[in-house]
Every structure is written in C-alpha cells, then in structure tokens.
Design a protein around this motif. Structure first.
Motif, PDB file in Angstrom:
ATOM      1  N   LEU A   1      -2.877   8.016  -8.908  1.00  0.00           N
ATOM      2  CA  LEU A   1      -3.521   6.962  -9.581  1.00  0.00           C
ATOM      3  C   LEU A   1      -3.923   5.742 -11.370  1.00  0.00           C
ATOM      4  N   ARG A   2      -2.657   5.735 -11.511  1.00  0.00           N
ATOM      5  CA  ARG A   2      -2.261   5.421 -13.383  1.00  0.00           C
ATOM      6  C   ARG A   2      -2.894   3.931 -13.576  1.00  0.00           C
ATOM      7  N   PRO A   3      -3.747   3.595 -13.346  1.00  0.00           N
ATOM      8  CA  PRO A   3      -4.072   2.271 -13.608  1.00  0.00           C
ATOM      9  C   PRO A   3      -3.279   1.372 -13.832  1.00  0.00           C
ATOM     10  N   GLU A   4      -2.542   1.018 -14.369  1.00  0.00           N
ATOM     11  CA  GLU A   4      -1.008   0.250 -14.081  1.00  0.00           C
ATOM     12  C   GLU A   4      -0.357   0.048 -12.506  1.00  0.00           C
ATOM     13  N   HIS A   5      -0.854   1.871 -11.311  1.00  0.00           N
ATOM     14  CA  HIS A   5       0.075   1.228 -10.517  1.00  0.00           C
ATOM     15  C   HIS A   5      -1.464   1.059  -9.227  1.00  0.00           C
ATOM     16  N   LEU A   6      -2.837   0.822  -9.852  1.00  0.00           N
ATOM     17  CA  LEU A   6      -3.839   0.176  -9.605  1.00  0.00           C
ATOM     18  C   LEU A   6      -3.836  -0.384  -9.136  1.00  0.00           C
ATOM     19  N   ASP A   7      -3.253  -1.603 -10.674  1.00  0.00           N
ATOM     20  CA  ASP A   7      -3.189  -3.099 -10.278  1.00  0.00           C
ATOM     21  C   ASP A   7      -2.034  -3.834  -9.869  1.00  0.00           C
ATOM     22  N   ALA A   8      -0.891  -2.795  -9.485  1.00  0.00           N
ATOM     23  CA  ALA A   8       0.322  -3.548  -8.791  1.00  0.00           C
ATOM     24  C   ALA A   8      -0.242  -3.569  -7.180  1.00  0.00           C
ATOM     25  N   LEU A   9      -1.036  -2.883  -6.821  1.00  0.00           N
ATOM     26  CA  LEU A   9      -0.490  -2.269  -5.385  1.00  0.00           C
ATOM     27  C   LEU A   9      -1.970  -1.604  -4.525  1.00  0.00           C
ATOM     28  N   ASP A  10      -2.300  -1.586  -3.442  1.00  0.00           N
ATOM     29  CA  ASP A  10      -3.138  -0.283  -2.876  1.00  0.00           C
ATOM     30  C   ASP A  10      -2.838   1.173  -3.003  1.00  0.00           C
ATOM     31  N   VAL A  11      -3.567   2.020  -3.616  1.00  0.00           N
ATOM     32  CA  VAL A  11      -2.750   3.396  -3.579  1.00  0.00           C
ATOM     33  C   VAL A  11      -4.303   4.388  -3.342  1.00  0.00           C
TER      34      VAL A  11
ATOM     35  N   SER B   1      -8.111   1.386  -1.893  1.00  0.00           N
ATOM     36  CA  SER B   1      -7.783   1.664  -3.118  1.00  0.00           C
ATOM     37  C   SER B   1      -7.917   2.865  -4.580  1.00  0.00           C
ATOM     38  N   GLY B   2      -7.615   4.067  -4.543  1.00  0.00           N
ATOM     39  CA  GLY B   2      -8.020   4.174  -5.900  1.00  0.00           C
ATOM     40  C   GLY B   2      -8.878   5.275  -4.958  1.00  0.00           C
ATOM     41  N   GLU B   3      -9.191   5.583  -3.459  1.00  0.00           N
ATOM     42  CA  GLU B   3     -10.144   6.439  -3.496  1.00  0.00           C
ATOM     43  C   GLU B   3      -9.190   7.541  -3.094  1.00  0.00           C
ATOM     44  N   ARG B   4      -9.818   9.471  -2.648  1.00  0.00           N
ATOM     45  CA  ARG B   4      -9.197  10.531  -2.221  1.00  0.00           C
ATOM     46  C   ARG B   4      -9.790  11.397  -1.709  1.00  0.00           C
ATOM     47  N   TYR B   5      -8.774  11.211  -0.479  1.00  0.00           N
ATOM     48  CA  TYR B   5      -9.775  11.607   1.370  1.00  0.00           C
ATOM     49  C   TYR B   5      -8.944  13.309   1.413  1.00  0.00           C
ATOM     50  N   LEU B   6     -10.575  14.169   1.403  1.00  0.00           N
ATOM     51  CA  LEU B   6     -10.264  15.382   2.141  1.00  0.00           C
ATOM     52  C   LEU B   6      -9.324  15.379   3.629  1.00  0.00           C
TER      53      LEU B   6
ATOM     54  N   LEU C   1      -2.761   8.232   8.260  1.00  0.00           N
ATOM     55  CA  LEU C   1      -2.501   6.677   9.616  1.00  0.00           C
ATOM     56  C   LEU C   1      -3.738   6.482   9.533  1.00  0.00           C
ATOM     57  N   LEU C   2      -4.576   7.179   9.281  1.00  0.00           N
ATOM     58  CA  LEU C   2      -6.443   6.609   8.686  1.00  0.00           C
ATOM     59  C   LEU C   2      -6.475   6.558   7.821  1.00  0.00           C
ATOM     60  N   ALA C   3      -5.801   6.694   7.112  1.00  0.00           N
ATOM     61  CA  ALA C   3      -6.448   6.259   5.624  1.00  0.00           C
ATOM     62  C   ALA C   3      -5.456   4.598   5.495  1.00  0.00           C
ATOM     63  N   VAL C   4      -3.995   4.698   5.881  1.00  0.00           N
ATOM     64  CA  VAL C   4      -3.150   3.424   5.640  1.00  0.00           C
ATOM     65  C   VAL C   4      -4.448   2.545   6.435  1.00  0.00           C
ATOM     66  N   ASP C   5      -4.758   2.349   7.484  1.00  0.00           N
ATOM     67  CA  ASP C   5      -6.356   1.769   7.818  1.00  0.00           C
ATOM     68  C   ASP C   5      -7.307   1.522   7.033  1.00  0.00           C
TER      69      ASP C   5
ATOM     70  N   ARG D   1       1.065  -1.232   0.188  1.00  0.00           N
ATOM     71  CA  ARG D   1      -0.015   0.098  -0.308  1.00  0.00           C
ATOM     72  C   ARG D   1       0.779   1.179   0.124  1.00  0.00           C
ATOM     73  N   VAL D   2       0.147   2.348  -0.727  1.00  0.00           N
ATOM     74  CA  VAL D   2       1.150   3.763  -1.298  1.00  0.00           C
ATOM     75  C   VAL D   2       0.112   4.457  -0.534  1.00  0.00           C
ATOM     76  N   ILE D   3       0.095   5.745  -0.037  1.00  0.00           N
ATOM     77  CA  ILE D   3      -0.452   6.293   0.713  1.00  0.00           C
ATOM     78  C   ILE D   3       0.136   8.046   0.257  1.00  0.00           C
ATOM     79  N   HIS D   4      -0.683   7.601  -1.154  1.00  0.00           N
ATOM     80  CA  HIS D   4      -0.152   9.799  -1.564  1.00  0.00           C
ATOM     81  C   HIS D   4      -0.465  10.716  -1.504  1.00  0.00           C
ATOM     82  N   THR D   5       0.450  11.333  -0.742  1.00  0.00           N
ATOM     83  CA  THR D   5       0.436  12.919  -0.632  1.00  0.00           C
ATOM     84  C   THR D   5      -0.186  13.646  -1.375  1.00  0.00           C
ATOM     85  N   SER D   6      -1.411  13.768  -1.975  1.00  0.00           N
ATOM     86  CA  SER D   6      -2.133  15.049  -2.487  1.00  0.00           C
ATOM     87  C   SER D   6      -2.606  16.614  -2.055  1.00  0.00           C
TER      88      SER D   6
END
Length: 364
Positions: free
Chosen positions: A172-182, A242-247, A234-238, A126-131
């Motif tokens: 969030l490119r599909p090739e990343h989402l196919d390989a791991l949680d983002v 995957s594939g969603e974004r959270y404000l 860390l809440l997003a880790v838990d 899993r990757v938690i991407h900071t946007s």
C-alpha cells in the motif's frame, strides 16, 4: 466467460474488465489452488509462478501455464506477468516457526516489493494483495475487530505476523498506488480441502484426528472456508476499491467449541481440558526449544500461543459483505471438507493415531 455459478451464496464476480491471462503467484498452495481453480471455472487463462522444485500436485488437472521462478527473481516475474492486466499474488510462507526466520521476511516482505515493481514494469492494471488478519489489530474481550483496527501486536507477534503486517504496508505504499490499483484482502484462519503442507490451521485438525491434542486454550478465533477466501479474492477484483482492505473472515468461535465441532465430525472424544494461558505459553517455549534441537517445526511456539491463547481473535465482515457481495458459508462445511480430504487418498498425511503409526513403523 463469466457464466460459471458463484460459490455458496456469494454473487458471481465479473472479471471482464481485465483482459489477457491472469498471473497468480502461490497458485500451487492451499488458498492459491482454490483461486486458480475458480479462475478456470470462469474460463480465464491463468499463468502461475511456481518454484522450480515444486511438483505442484494441487495444479494437476488444471489447464494453466507454469512459469518456474520465485518472488525474488525479476526475470521470472516479468515472464509471468507479460501481457497480464490482473495479478493475484498469494505466494508467502505461512508458518509458526522456521530454522532461519529471516527467510520469512525475505519471501513475505521483500517478495511483495519485487512483485509490485514487476507489476508496474508490466503495465498491470490491478493487484489483489493477499494479506492476513495478522496485519490487523485485536480488540479487548470478545469485541470483533474490523479493517480500521490498528495493528499493535509488536510485543507478542511472531515472525509470520510481523511479516504480514510489513508486507501489507509495502503493498500500500503511495508510489505503488499512484501507478496501479492495489486492493488488499485479509483472510482469517482458513480450513478446507487441499491443505497439502499443511498450514498451521490444518495441523490443528490433523493433531485432533490423531488424538494428539487433548487440551485447548481459553479464547477463540475466526475460522473461514478456504473456498470463501478464494471467492473473496475474485470479488475484490470486481468491486474492491484501490487502497482499501477487506476482511475475508467467517465465523467467530471459541477454541473449545472448535474442538467439539471437529470431534463431532470425526467421532473422536469431545472432552478437552482448558489450560491456562501462562502454562500454554511456557509449553510453547519448550516446544520451540525442541524444534531448534531437532530442526522440525512444532505444533505451537511461545509467541504463537502468546498471540492466540487467552485472546479472542474475532473479526467481522460487514465491509466485504456490503461492498463486495461476500457471504461466508457455514464453518461446518469447511471442517467437513478438510477432514474428508485428510482422510482421502489424495492427502499425503497419515491420520492414524501415534501408537498405530509407531506400531506400523516397527519391523515385525
């Protein structure tokens, strides 16, 4: 491992699904150091990718493993992520102006591409991407935007805003989402302790503390405690999908109300002049020209004011609250923490008014 209490009224995140050390890029920065500190509170081993030239004062006293390198160095990324199931990349350039704006794109966009490639090579789960809220659109008037609001700021967005939008698209490119949680998190404007650079938000508070900002713009923004942003990661880790974004936002308020709150804490004057947007944008153009001449970042630029002045950059956190258990704390706590840190010996910033600083620089 996860017995440490939660910060504020957030629920305590459970990170037990991810074994091994946790890789954090940008751990020596403002938000990153709070994420690293919270991970250590939870008893997790942390491996930080840090620029070789960075003394990383915010990591002092934290028992972490340091890997020297940058986001564009695949060998350093491989070393930092070896044996990791969770990666939290926070490294990015957060600036309104740079002498060479292409650096922003290389770090924020190309760097994200390199991080995602390295995560796949390492078998990360899993990757938690900071946007940023910069990657989300804005709605007319005082209506609060949410995660579904499309980005449509191309004509007024500065290099930072555009780079964060493109960086999120890359993650969030599909090739990343196919390989791991983002999972993507989008922090609002953060305030709090340890804003060492400082960030553009910290510069606003410093300018007010120094008496250098007697005016404000019409409009408003969303301010959030940096510790809420760290906990939200860390809440997003838990619980993040995957594939969603959270404000990870906090509280909507006008620029004038913000100035009054800072003044109430510092004891400074609470009367500020509201300048019209067109005048501010022209002032930004002049400030930017001056920055180009002296090679020093201005407090604001043409596009940063076109983006923020006269507009209400308001956001809501319904999704993060419902799905993650996110619960932003009072903004006053963030402002008090920021001001107390700027006043502390730990801060490298001189908070004296300009006249006092000039007088101190002159020989007797």
């Amino acid at each position: 491992m996860n017995a440490a209490p939660s910060w504020g009224s957030h629920r305590t995140p459970d990170l037990s699904a991810y074994s091994g050390p946790i890789c954090v890029t940008g751990g020596s920065g403002f938000i990153g150091s709070h994420v690293v500190g919270r991970l250590r509170d939870l008893g997790r081993d942390v491996r930080c990718l840090v620029l070789p030239s960075d003394p990383a004062p915010l990591l002092r006293g934290l028992d972490v493993t340091r890997v020297n390198g940058d986001l564009l160095d695949p060998n350093a990324l491989d070393q930092a992520m070896e044996g990791c199931e969770l990666v939290i990349p926070l490294a990015a350039i957060y600036a309104l102006w740079l002498p060479d704006p292409s650096v922003m794109h290389r770090v924020n966009v190309d760097g994200t591409r390199c991080v995602m490639a390295a995560a796949k090579r390492a078998g990360v789960k899993r990757v938690i991407h900071t946007s940023s809220i910069a990657a989300i659109g804005n709605l007319p008037g005082i209506t609060s935007a949410d995660e579904t609001t499309p980005f449509d700021e191309w004509d007024i967005a500065d290099d930072y805003v555009i780079s964060k939008h493109l960086s999120e698209q890359e993650a969030l490119r599909p090739e990343h989402l196919d390989a791991l949680d983002v999972v993507v998190v989008n922090p609002a404007f953060p305030f709090g302790a340890r804003d060492i650079s400082p960030t553009p938000t910290g510069k606003l508070i410093l300018a007010m503390m120094r008496g250098l900002l007697p005016f404000v713009a019409d409009g408003g923004f969303n301010g959030v405690h940096v510790r809420d942003v760290a906990e939200g990661h860390l809440l997003a880790v838990d619980k993040g999908r995957s594939g969603e974004r959270y404000l990870l936002a906090g509280h909507n308020l006008t620029y004038k109300a913000f100035a009054k709150r800072v003044a109430a804490i510092t004891g400074g004057p609470d009367e500020t002049i509201s300048l019209p947007r067109d005048l501010l944008v022209r002032m930004g153009t002049v400030a930017e020209l001056g920055a180009t001449l002296v090679r020093r970042a201005p407090l604001f630029t043409h596009k940063s004011l076109a983006y923020a002045a006269g507009r209400y950059l308001y956001f809501k956190t319904d999704k993060a609250e419902a799905e993650l258990g996110y619960a932003p704390s009072p903004l006053e706590d963030a402002l008090k923490d920021a001001i107390a840190w700027f006043e502390s010996p730990e801060s490298p910033h001189d908070i004296r008014p300009l006249r006092a600083r000039l007088r101190g620089a002159l020989p007797l």
